[in-house]
Design an enzyme around this catalytic site. Structure first.
Site, PDB file in Angstrom:
ATOM      1  CB  CYS A 126      -0.754  -0.076   1.607  1.00  0.00           C
ATOM      2  SG  CYS A 126      -2.097  -0.956   1.083  1.00  0.00           S
ATOM      3  CE1 TYR A 155      -2.173  -1.111   7.010  1.00  0.00           C
ATOM      4  CE2 TYR A 155      -1.951  -1.638   4.597  1.00  0.00           C
ATOM      5  CZ  TYR A 155      -1.763  -1.630   6.493  1.00  0.00           C
ATOM      6  OH  TYR A 155      -0.972  -3.294   6.353  1.00  0.00           O
ATOM      7  CG  ASN A 184      -3.543  -8.426  -1.374  1.00  0.00           C
ATOM      8  OD1 ASN A 184      -4.340  -8.476  -0.578  1.00  0.00           O
ATOM      9  ND2 ASN A 184      -3.081  -8.311  -2.705  1.00  0.00           N
ATOM     10  CE  LYS A 206     -18.415 -10.880   0.107  1.00  0.00           C
ATOM     11  NZ  LYS A 206     -18.250 -10.384  -1.118  1.00  0.00           N
TER      12      LYS A 206
HETATM   13  P1  NAD Z   1      -3.088  -8.914  11.787  1.00  0.00           P
HETATM   14  O1  NAD Z   1      -4.246  -8.132  11.815  1.00  0.00           O
HETATM   15  O2  NAD Z   1      -3.542 -10.691  11.765  1.00  0.00           O
HETATM   16  O3  NAD Z   1      -2.174  -8.883  12.767  1.00  0.00           O
HETATM   17  C1  NAD Z   1      -1.891  -7.716  13.329  1.00  0.00           C
HETATM   18  C2  NAD Z   1      -1.737  -7.464  15.309  1.00  0.00           C
HETATM   19  O4  NAD Z   1      -1.275  -6.683  15.712  1.00  0.00           O
HETATM   20  C3  NAD Z   1      -2.995  -7.709  15.526  1.00  0.00           C
HETATM   21  O5  NAD Z   1      -3.497  -9.557  16.683  1.00  0.00           O
HETATM   22  C4  NAD Z   1      -3.493  -7.042  16.715  1.00  0.00           C
HETATM   23  O6  NAD Z   1      -4.170  -6.920  17.433  1.00  0.00           O
HETATM   24  C5  NAD Z   1      -1.988  -6.334  16.441  1.00  0.00           C
HETATM   25  N1  NAD Z   1      -2.175  -4.949  17.191  1.00  0.00           N
HETATM   26  C6  NAD Z   1      -3.034  -4.057  16.805  1.00  0.00           C
HETATM   27  N2  NAD Z   1      -2.032  -2.843  17.427  1.00  0.00           N
HETATM   28  C7  NAD Z   1      -1.661  -2.837  18.646  1.00  0.00           C
HETATM   29  C8  NAD Z   1      -1.206  -2.654  19.792  1.00  0.00           C
HETATM   30  N3  NAD Z   1      -1.456  -0.953  20.523  1.00  0.00           N
HETATM   31  N4  NAD Z   1      -0.123  -3.268  19.807  1.00  0.00           N
HETATM   32  C9  NAD Z   1      -0.356  -4.446  20.145  1.00  0.00           C
HETATM   33  N5  NAD Z   1      -1.153  -4.807  19.246  1.00  0.00           N
HETATM   34  C10 NAD Z   1      -1.308  -4.787  18.707  1.00  0.00           C
HETATM   35  O7  NAD Z   1      -2.778  -8.552  10.356  1.00  0.00           O
HETATM   36  P2  NAD Z   1      -1.531  -9.582   9.586  1.00  0.00           P
HETATM   37  O8  NAD Z   1      -1.985  -9.520   8.050  1.00  0.00           O
HETATM   38  O9  NAD Z   1      -0.778 -10.327  10.412  1.00  0.00           O
HETATM   39  O10 NAD Z   1      -0.032  -8.350   9.724  1.00  0.00           O
HETATM   40  C11 NAD Z   1       0.830  -8.058  10.102  1.00  0.00           C
HETATM   41  C12 NAD Z   1       1.467  -7.424   9.841  1.00  0.00           C
HETATM   42  O11 NAD Z   1       1.995  -7.102   8.841  1.00  0.00           O
HETATM   43  C13 NAD Z   1       1.312  -5.230   9.982  1.00  0.00           C
HETATM   44  O12 NAD Z   1       1.584  -4.426  10.316  1.00  0.00           O
HETATM   45  C14 NAD Z   1       0.447  -5.839   8.305  1.00  0.00           C
HETATM   46  O13 NAD Z   1       0.464  -3.674   8.219  1.00  0.00           O
HETATM   47  C15 NAD Z   1       1.268  -6.285   7.561  1.00  0.00           C
HETATM   48  N6  NAD Z   1       0.842  -6.227   6.628  1.00  0.00           N
HETATM   49  C16 NAD Z   1      -0.057  -7.618   6.501  1.00  0.00           C
HETATM   50  C17 NAD Z   1       0.082  -7.564   4.814  1.00  0.00           C
HETATM   51  C18 NAD Z   1      -0.990  -8.540   4.923  1.00  0.00           C
HETATM   52  O14 NAD Z   1      -1.086  -9.318   3.663  1.00  0.00           O
HETATM   53  N7  NAD Z   1      -1.134  -9.679   6.152  1.00  0.00           N
HETATM   54  C19 NAD Z   1      -0.144  -6.963   3.971  1.00  0.00           C
HETATM   55  C20 NAD Z   1       1.001  -5.671   4.037  1.00  0.00           C
HETATM   56  C21 NAD Z   1       1.346  -5.699   5.341  1.00  0.00           C
END
Ligand code: NAD
Length: 337
Positions: A126, A155, A184, A206
């Site tokens: 993103c 974001y 993704n 879905k």
């Molecule tokens: P997720 O939402 O499953 O995991 C993120 C975790 O961070 C959650 O369990 C949430 O409770 C925790 N969190 C949020 N706020 C918090 C806080 N204040 N203190 C402590 N913990 C906190 O998401 P994910 O898919 O596992 O993503 C993990 C990382 O990878 C994130 O930084 C996300 O932005 C990045 N990311 C993910 C994707 C994807 O496709 N899944 C893509 C690009 C980037």
């Protein structure tokens, strides 16, 4: 670089109650690491995965004191915590997304103060400039395409700012920071309902819900012709660990380059499920960019590696896990401890 990590050196993973963090903890524990601290804001019973022998803490990492508690004694930190979700979440919760800047800022400060040797930050596709993602037959995104900057509003700006903060800690203070741009990521043990889920999980849900209800059609966000590449969780974890073991400090894509339309993704899931539904296209739903794919030239050159799990194979495993969650009578979640 290459300071080797002993199996009793403390590794901290934040966001460990979430999707990618839960898998990363599992992979590190599986590789024999015995000192792992897993941290998340969620209560322990809401974590996707809990691993025996792992210190698991509930902390709100927006505050510096919590970040100090999380970082104490660590040699490596993987910071995956952020308030995020799929398009349906990030397009409507920009404040929450931007406030994740507190997590990375305070984690960087606390980890550096605590003498942590290596720090990983999970950035995102993103961050890429919107103008380079206008057509479905988009040119794959190279790392340099993040500039001139015009990322996803909210974001994406937070991710780009936090990437730069990692760079400045490296340049000014010699703090060894590592940044991956995930594209993704999908797989089992992640969000598939509730509004934060992404396309692979949402489409699986879905289709399963329609099957279970005997329905004839499913709703699709947009016209289904927007393109994406989807990265299986095992590739994501492997790439993350390879990056952290390297001496590469510039942001690297960790993303598949198998480009599909959303309609093709639905075809794949329908084939796995052995069903076929009519598609009702909701053109006013959040859609994100028109096309997005990872260019893996740099990651291959720097790490000698790129994601390799085929979408059909990863989706079969993801579909089966979501199917189990939606149909198993006892509890909705696999229990690990
Ligand atoms: P997720 O939402 O499953 O995991 C993120 C975790 O961070 C959650 O369990 C949430 O409770 C925790 N969190 C949020 N706020 C918090 C806080 N204040 N203190 C402590 N913990 C906190 O998401 P994910 O898919 O596992 O993503 C993990 C990382 O990878 C994130 O930084 C996300 O932005 C990045 N990311 C993910 C994707 C994807 O496709 N899944 C893509 C690009 C980037």
């Amino acid at each position: 670089m290459g300071t080797s990590l002993a199996t009793d050196d403390l590794i901290v993973i934040t966001g460990a109650g979430g999707f990618i963090g839960g898998h990363l903890v599992g992979a590190l524990a599986g590789a024999g690491h015995r000192a792992i601290r897993a941290v998340d804001i969620k209560p322990l019973d809401a974590w996707y995965q809990r691993h025996p022998g792992v210190e698991s803490l509930t902390l709100d990492l927006r505050g510096i004191d919590a970040c100090r508690q999380a970082s104490a004694g660590a040699r490596q930190v993987y910071n995956l915590a952020s308030d995020m979700g799929g398009m349906g979440f990030i397009e409507t919760h920009k404040v929450e997304c931007m406030l994740s800047v507190l997590i990375n800022t305070h984690m960087l400060m606390a980890a550096h103060e605590a003498g942590v040797e290596r720090y990983f930050y999970s950035s995102s596709a993103c961050v890429y400039a919107a103008g380079k993602q206008l057509t479905p037959d988009v040119a794959p995104l190279k790392e340099a395409d993040a500039y001139p900057a015009m990322p996803e509003d909210g974001y994406g700006w937070e991710k780009l700012f936090s990437e730069r903060m990692c760079r400045h800690f490296l340049e000014d203070d010699g703090f060894q920071t590592y940044v991956a741009r995930y594209h993704n990521i999908y797989g089992p043990d992640g969000t598939f309902e509730g509004g934060r889920e992404k396309a692979p999980a949402a489409i699986s849900r879905k289709i399963i819900a329609a099957q279970l209800a005997g329905a004839r059609e499913i709703e699709v966000w947009g016209d289904g012709e927007q393109t994406r590449s989807f990265t299986y969780i095992d590739d994501c974890v492997e790439g993350t660990r390879k990056l952290m073991a390297s001496d590469v400090h510039e942001p690297l894509n960790i993303g598949s380059d198998e480009l599909v339309t959303i309609n093709q993704l639905i075809d794949i899931v329908e084939e796995i499920a052995g069903v076929r539904f009519a598609r009702k296209y909701n053109l006013s739903a959040p859609k994100g960019v028109r096309g997005r794919c990872s260019d893996n030239t740099l990651v291959k050159q720097k790490l000698g590696w790129a994601p390799s799990v085929r979408l059909r194979d990863g989706m079969a495993r993801t579909y089966q896990w979501i199917y189990d969650q939606m149909t198993l009578p006892a509890g909705r979640r696999r229990v690990y401890s």
